[in-house]
Design a protein around this motif. Sequence first.
Motif, PDB file in Angstrom:
ATOM      1  N   MET A  56       9.104   2.993   3.353  1.00  9.45           N
ATOM      2  CA  MET A  56       9.933   4.181   3.584  1.00  9.45           C
ATOM      3  C   MET A  56      10.009   5.047   2.331  1.00  9.45           C
ATOM      4  N   SER A  57      10.085   4.404   1.175  1.00  9.66           N
ATOM      5  CA  SER A  57      10.236   5.140  -0.087  1.00  9.66           C
ATOM      6  C   SER A  57       8.995   5.945  -0.435  1.00  9.66           C
ATOM      7  N   ALA A  58       7.815   5.549   0.075  1.00 10.21           N
ATOM      8  CA  ALA A  58       6.569   6.215  -0.295  1.00 10.21           C
ATOM      9  C   ALA A  58       6.172   7.340   0.650  1.00 10.21           C
ATOM     10  N   ILE A  59       6.897   7.533   1.753  1.00 10.30           N
ATOM     11  CA  ILE A  59       6.548   8.592   2.700  1.00 10.30           C
ATOM     12  C   ILE A  59       6.755   9.961   2.046  1.00 10.30           C
ATOM     13  N   ASP A  60       5.705  10.795   2.076  1.00 12.00           N
ATOM     14  CA  ASP A  60       5.717  12.162   1.508  1.00 12.00           C
ATOM     15  C   ASP A  60       6.008  12.157   0.010  1.00 12.00           C
ATOM     16  N   SER A  61       5.694  11.056  -0.660  1.00 10.71           N
ATOM     17  CA  SER A  61       5.901  10.967  -2.108  1.00 10.71           C
ATOM     18  C   SER A  61       4.588  11.270  -2.834  1.00 10.71           C
ATOM     19  N   PRO A  77       0.832  -1.208   0.000  1.00 10.68           N
ATOM     20  CA  PRO A  77       0.000   0.000   0.000  1.00 10.68           C
ATOM     21  C   PRO A  77       0.865   1.255   0.000  1.00 10.68           C
ATOM     22  N   HIS A  78       0.280   2.366  -0.442  1.00  2.91           N
ATOM     23  CA  HIS A  78       0.975   3.648  -0.470  1.00  2.91           C
ATOM     24  C   HIS A  78       1.007   4.211   0.952  1.00  2.91           C
ATOM     25  N   ALA A  79       2.217   4.327   1.527  1.00  2.51           N
ATOM     26  CA  ALA A  79       2.348   4.753   2.922  1.00  2.51           C
ATOM     27  C   ALA A  79       1.870   6.184   3.141  1.00  2.51           C
ATOM     28  N   GLY A  80       1.839   7.014   2.088  1.00 11.44           N
ATOM     29  CA  GLY A  80       1.396   8.394   2.252  1.00 11.44           C
ATOM     30  C   GLY A  80      -0.070   8.530   2.603  1.00 11.44           C
ATOM     31  N   VAL A  81      -0.870   7.479   2.365  1.00 11.88           N
ATOM     32  CA  VAL A  81      -2.301   7.532   2.686  1.00 11.88           C
ATOM     33  C   VAL A  81      -2.505   7.636   4.193  1.00 11.88           C
TER      34      VAL A  81
END
Length: 639
Positions: free
Chosen positions: A409-414, A132-136
Amino acid sequence: MALVQPMLKDGGHFTPMVYAGRVKTGFANVNYVKSICETPITATMDKEYSGSTCLQLEHAGQGYHNYQRYLSAWKSWNRFGNGTSDQHLRPPGFGLLHENTTITAQWIDIIDTAKESKKYKRAVNRVSLAMPHAGVFSAARSGENDIMQPEELNSEGTYSLRASVPSPVLNVLCANLNENELAPIVYNMWPNSEEVTMTNWNDDPLGKSPKYQLDAPNATTKNNTVVDELFGWTKNDDKMMLDYPPVFAKLPLAFNTIMNHTSHAWGRDSIYLLGAGGNMDDGTAQNGTYMVCKIHMTLTSKCTTQYNATGSGGSMEALCEDKDPHMAYINSNSSEAESVSMTDWRDIGFDWSNAMSLNAGLTDGAASNARLLTQLMLKENDKGEFDLNPSLPSPAEALAVMSGCTLLMSAIDSPYVMFWNYTTRVPLLDDYTRQYFNGSVKAQQYASGGVDDVSKAWMLILFLVFIMNILVLAYFLFHKGLVTDFSEPPNLFALAVNSPPSHLFAGSCGGGPGGKQYVVNWFVNSEGDHLYMEPGQKAAHGHVEHAHPHMLAPPPPPPPVNMKPGAGGFFAAVVAGATNSFQRLRERGLGFGAKEHPSRHQRLTPISVHAPDRDVELEDAATKTQRDYHKLSKRTSVL
């Protein structure tokens, strides 16, 4: 109380909305991921390695934890006999975000392992794990989106948010090779090669050979291998050499792994692992069998991210392919490709593999993680095919779960799209900006009014009470004026004192009524301006009592309600109907469910209106009583 008491109620369905999320960097920006890693060793103290050291510690903590939980799930599946070679039914990927949000990843683009292995005449293990997209997570808790959080409901409410955003995917491809097949890409097997150490393997150039060529800056070679087609090593890009095969320093010892770690030039999206199998105590003979694994990250538009918030934490999962096709990101942006490669992930992958001791085989380190990984290598089954082991995870599945933390980690604030849509050359902004995405939410919040099946039964009672209140209101609208409540203690006391004694209550003086005296019917009657109480003509068991000598002739009936013709309309009809109904109930003595009695249909009336027998003594007595009541009616209070 059951109807108005707040209770948790599920929203029932997802409500479409547009949500906002913050963005500051691109996917897999290793410098940004290092900058948000929490460590007391700052860049001023260790400029070159403080960030990477902190990041490797985080990779080790998250990666090993997720991997151990995944292996534990496999142990449980085997205990209950749920092992299978169908990857759709095998344990899903596992992760953890912010220490309180459980991540469930989904296997996508599933292949037929046995068929693929037969095609390439070797064990081929290819998997893709969508996260899942961590930014959600941060978007769901942003005040701008106005979603009521569980802690605002005493940590009892919940909600589910589905976001139409791309999902990061970890793609792993492993293939079994023998020693001769590896010779073109293993440096120490080349003629005139130098002794390899941890230090000189990074030198440029390292080793010259008339037969083989090593491009040290890219750790690639032009040599042909038997798996060029399988891994996509077409060798058409002479400038960047992105499609050239990797070069490994040496052949690792049994149960060891090494990485292709000398690709310094930017552009290649993959990292490579070489592992050596070994003989096991159960008779499995894998000594001399090696596996080469390719690991890279992509973004897919075929998935949806769902975040489930609870009072004690939450969970996130990737819903891909047929699980939620309507909310997939490609439906929000149909012009997007199904998959986009993310070349920046390679740098994060280097730090991750070092943290997981996957390159310890370069110095014959015999790391525990490498040993377990190589023990998972595919081998021929009873049918002579290479297929997924029903009771063990495959190496590709293990690597995907182990490296899944890097995607979070890569998807945070992306971005919430599949590209960097800002003008800065470096995918990093000075401050946070806002991006919008489609989504839907289903919330469980407090509600009242009979939200459960048990409370709904009380709605009937509430409705009847409401109707009764309407009837009472209508009665008072048409019968205006003050009303005396005889049930109030002062009024009841005055009424009892000013009423004549009754033989039906004989013996109850000072001690109160008892026994059959409770079934006596009592009425409030009047004589002039004087009100008094008297018993009905029926005593217990419906027997007709003889008229008391002191009873009077029946008083005149109460005057009818004075209403003009046509007045009242609907409410007049309601009041009249209700009055008639109550009158009928009164005539029956409110004897609901009583047994049929010959005297039941006789009208229940006070003794004073019961026709007395023609008797001279009774007439004289009645006249005396009448005179007494007349005197009582003329009394005035001395207070």
